[in-house]
Design a protein around this motif. Sequence first.
Motif, mmCIF file in Angstrom:
data_model
loop_
_atom_site.group_PDB
_atom_site.id
_atom_site.type_symbol
_atom_site.label_atom_id
_atom_site.label_comp_id
_atom_site.label_asym_id
_atom_site.label_seq_id
_atom_site.Cartn_x
_atom_site.Cartn_y
_atom_site.Cartn_z
ATOM 1 N N VAL A 113 0.873 -1.181 0.000
ATOM 2 C CA VAL A 113 0.000 0.000 0.000
ATOM 3 C C VAL A 113 0.903 1.222 0.000
ATOM 4 O O VAL A 113 1.575 1.513 0.988
ATOM 5 C CB VAL A 113 -0.932 0.018 1.229
ATOM 6 C CG1 VAL A 113 -1.833 1.247 1.185
ATOM 7 C CG2 VAL A 113 -1.778 -1.258 1.276
ATOM 8 N N GLU A 114 0.953 1.924 -1.123
ATOM 9 C CA GLU A 114 1.832 3.080 -1.276
ATOM 10 C C GLU A 114 0.979 4.344 -1.306
ATOM 11 O O GLU A 114 0.114 4.493 -2.171
ATOM 12 C CB GLU A 114 2.646 2.945 -2.559
ATOM 13 C CG GLU A 114 3.448 1.639 -2.630
ATOM 14 C CD GLU A 114 4.033 1.375 -3.995
ATOM 15 O OE1 GLU A 114 3.925 2.267 -4.876
ATOM 16 O OE2 GLU A 114 4.588 0.279 -4.206
ATOM 17 N N GLN A 115 1.226 5.273 -0.390
ATOM 18 C CA GLN A 115 0.432 6.496 -0.299
ATOM 19 C C GLN A 115 1.250 7.712 -0.736
ATOM 20 O O GLN A 115 2.422 7.851 -0.376
ATOM 21 C CB GLN A 115 -0.075 6.693 1.129
ATOM 22 C CG GLN A 115 -1.015 5.580 1.587
ATOM 23 C CD GLN A 115 -1.787 5.930 2.836
ATOM 24 O OE1 GLN A 115 -2.493 6.936 2.879
ATOM 25 N NE2 GLN A 115 -1.648 5.110 3.860
ATOM 26 N N PHE A 116 0.592 8.601 -1.511
ATOM 27 C CA PHE A 116 1.243 9.817 -1.991
ATOM 28 C C PHE A 116 0.174 10.805 -2.460
ATOM 29 O O PHE A 116 -0.807 10.418 -3.091
ATOM 30 C CB PHE A 116 2.181 9.489 -3.161
ATOM 31 C CG PHE A 116 1.524 8.715 -4.279
ATOM 32 C CD1 PHE A 116 0.954 9.360 -5.368
ATOM 33 C CD2 PHE A 116 1.442 7.326 -4.220
ATOM 34 C CE1 PHE A 116 0.331 8.647 -6.377
ATOM 35 C CE2 PHE A 116 0.808 6.600 -5.230
ATOM 36 C CZ PHE A 116 0.254 7.266 -6.312
ATOM 37 N N ASP A 117 0.347 12.081 -2.088
ATOM 38 C CA ASP A 117 -0.535 13.161 -2.555
ATOM 39 C C ASP A 117 -2.021 12.853 -2.373
ATOM 40 O O ASP A 117 -2.830 13.112 -3.275
ATOM 41 C CB ASP A 117 -0.252 13.475 -4.035
ATOM 42 C CG ASP A 117 1.172 13.934 -4.278
ATOM 43 O OD1 ASP A 117 1.754 14.535 -3.351
ATOM 44 O OD2 ASP A 117 1.704 13.683 -5.372
ATOM 45 N N GLY A 118 -2.398 12.295 -1.235
ATOM 46 C CA GLY A 118 -3.795 12.011 -0.973
ATOM 47 C C GLY A 118 -4.338 10.795 -1.689
ATOM 48 O O GLY A 118 -5.546 10.544 -1.681
ATOM 49 N N LEU A 119 -3.450 10.028 -2.318
ATOM 50 C CA LEU A 119 -3.855 8.826 -3.043
ATOM 51 C C LEU A 119 -3.179 7.601 -2.431
ATOM 52 O O LEU A 119 -2.169 7.714 -1.735
ATOM 53 C CB LEU A 119 -3.470 8.931 -4.524
ATOM 54 C CG LEU A 119 -4.060 10.105 -5.305
ATOM 55 C CD1 LEU A 119 -3.454 10.147 -6.708
ATOM 56 C CD2 LEU A 119 -5.580 9.993 -5.387
ATOM 57 N N ALA A 120 -3.744 6.448 -2.694
ATOM 58 C CA ALA A 120 -3.157 5.189 -2.229
ATOM 59 C C ALA A 120 -3.164 4.203 -3.388
ATOM 60 O O ALA A 120 -4.177 4.051 -4.077
ATOM 61 C CB ALA A 120 -3.935 4.623 -1.048
ATOM 62 N N GLY A 193 -2.013 -2.317 -10.487
ATOM 63 C CA GLY A 193 -2.525 -1.964 -9.176
ATOM 64 C C GLY A 193 -3.852 -1.237 -9.213
ATOM 65 O O GLY A 193 -4.406 -0.951 -10.282
ATOM 66 N N ILE A 194 -4.351 -0.932 -8.015
ATOM 67 C CA ILE A 194 -5.636 -0.259 -7.845
ATOM 68 C C ILE A 194 -5.367 1.083 -7.183
ATOM 69 O O ILE A 194 -4.774 1.152 -6.107
ATOM 70 C CB ILE A 194 -6.580 -1.101 -6.967
ATOM 71 C CG1 ILE A 194 -6.741 -2.512 -7.551
ATOM 72 C CG2 ILE A 194 -7.937 -0.416 -6.838
ATOM 73 C CD1 ILE A 194 -7.538 -3.454 -6.668
ATOM 74 N N LEU A 195 -5.819 2.152 -7.818
ATOM 75 C CA LEU A 195 -5.613 3.503 -7.297
ATOM 76 C C LEU A 195 -6.895 3.979 -6.616
ATOM 77 O O LEU A 195 -7.984 3.943 -7.214
ATOM 78 C CB LEU A 195 -5.238 4.458 -8.424
ATOM 79 C CG LEU A 195 -4.811 5.873 -8.011
ATOM 80 C CD1 LEU A 195 -3.510 5.819 -7.208
ATOM 81 C CD2 LEU A 195 -4.651 6.763 -9.236
ATOM 82 N N VAL A 196 -6.764 4.422 -5.367
ATOM 83 C CA VAL A 196 -7.914 4.916 -4.609
ATOM 84 C C VAL A 196 -7.503 6.179 -3.864
ATOM 85 O O VAL A 196 -6.319 6.515 -3.766
ATOM 86 C CB VAL A 196 -8.417 3.870 -3.582
ATOM 87 C CG1 VAL A 196 -8.859 2.596 -4.264
ATOM 88 C CG2 VAL A 196 -7.333 3.576 -2.540
ATOM 89 N N SER A 197 -8.481 6.877 -3.332
ATOM 90 C CA SER A 197 -8.196 7.990 -2.445
ATOM 91 C C SER A 197 -7.691 7.432 -1.118
ATOM 92 O O SER A 197 -8.166 6.396 -0.646
ATOM 93 C CB SER A 197 -9.463 8.813 -2.217
ATOM 94 O OG SER A 197 -9.278 9.737 -1.165
ATOM 95 N N SER A 198 -6.725 8.111 -0.510
ATOM 96 C CA SER A 198 -6.192 7.636 0.773
ATOM 97 C C SER A 198 -7.289 7.516 1.821
ATOM 98 O O SER A 198 -7.235 6.649 2.701
ATOM 99 C CB SER A 198 -5.091 8.578 1.279
ATOM 100 O OG SER A 198 -3.943 8.495 0.465
ATOM 101 N N SER A 199 -8.285 8.383 1.729
ATOM 102 C CA SER A 199 -9.379 8.348 2.703
ATOM 103 C C SER A 199 -10.164 7.049 2.633
ATOM 104 O O SER A 199 -10.824 6.657 3.599
ATOM 105 C CB SER A 199 -10.317 9.537 2.480
ATOM 106 O OG SER A 199 -10.879 9.498 1.172
#
Length: 335
Positions: A113-120, A193-199
Amino acid sequence: MELVRSAALTGYFSVADELRLDVTPLLRNAGLSRAMLESPEQMIPARAVVRLLEDSAKASDCLTFGLRMAARRELADLGLVSLLLAHQPTLGEALAVMGEYRNRINTNLMLRVEQFDGLALLREVFTFDPPLACRQAEDLAIAVLDRMCRTVLGAGWQPISISFRYDAPPASDRIIYQQLFDCPVEFGSEFDGILVSSSTLEMPNPRSEPALALHARKLIGTMVDPGERTVVEEVEQAIMVLLPAGRAAIETVADTLGITVRTLQRRLVDEGTTFSEVLNRLRVREVTRHFEHRRHRLTDIAHMLGYASLGAFSRWYSENFDETPSEGRKRTKRR
């Protein structure tokens, strides 16, 4: 040992029947048998599973064999761990449980799980050494992860996009992507991968019952343990997460594991290796995988392997392979 639960092949026979595929010679060539697959908890050779899926896709001329299997999968196919996953309070905690029980699901599949700029970015990375082509297994892993997240969050699961490194398949094969994924699908990407909002990771699971989660953990504890990881396995996972950001130094890895550098060095020596050897082995494995992606520039590959400059990467590559990165990439393309 590279092992996976035989449940990883759930849906295989129904897809094979649908495609009118004779599975007997395929199973034999992969070193598997129907008897080995009767118990979903039976641990079987992971490379044999990958070979079976790749050979089956080729024999049936079906590029989407793994995705078709995923369409038949349910959370319960993860076995007892599914009870714990289903009642975690948030998606992030459910993903953490998958990581915790990795050794009892698939020893060669690492959830990142890689998080950056409000994205995961949620990625399922195979850690075979040496690496091997496993498009069908990678497709299956991503689609199963998507279905798990959707089961946990219900209508709250709304990924931004799902990406695949390979080029777009023919239009006739893209139907299954539309059926499986409720979001844009991108091909020719730099990652799977799957890109989602970090929230999204903090979103509550509407079905979560803390009491049931506690009961599930106790039940699993009496029947299945997470599988104690070696120090080398822990270091490998930390390096894989930190490497693309150029932070895979021994000091950072030690901090991640909550121990001192000297303690980490001592434990690695006890297991017959050193931090430098583990890091180098992972770079050797990863560079081969990156070379297979035609859109990666050598500069991009250098950064993904943790090098600040192309020159530093080129020196490392030449020392390990006795050729330049350009020559290595050309050799990979000829395979």
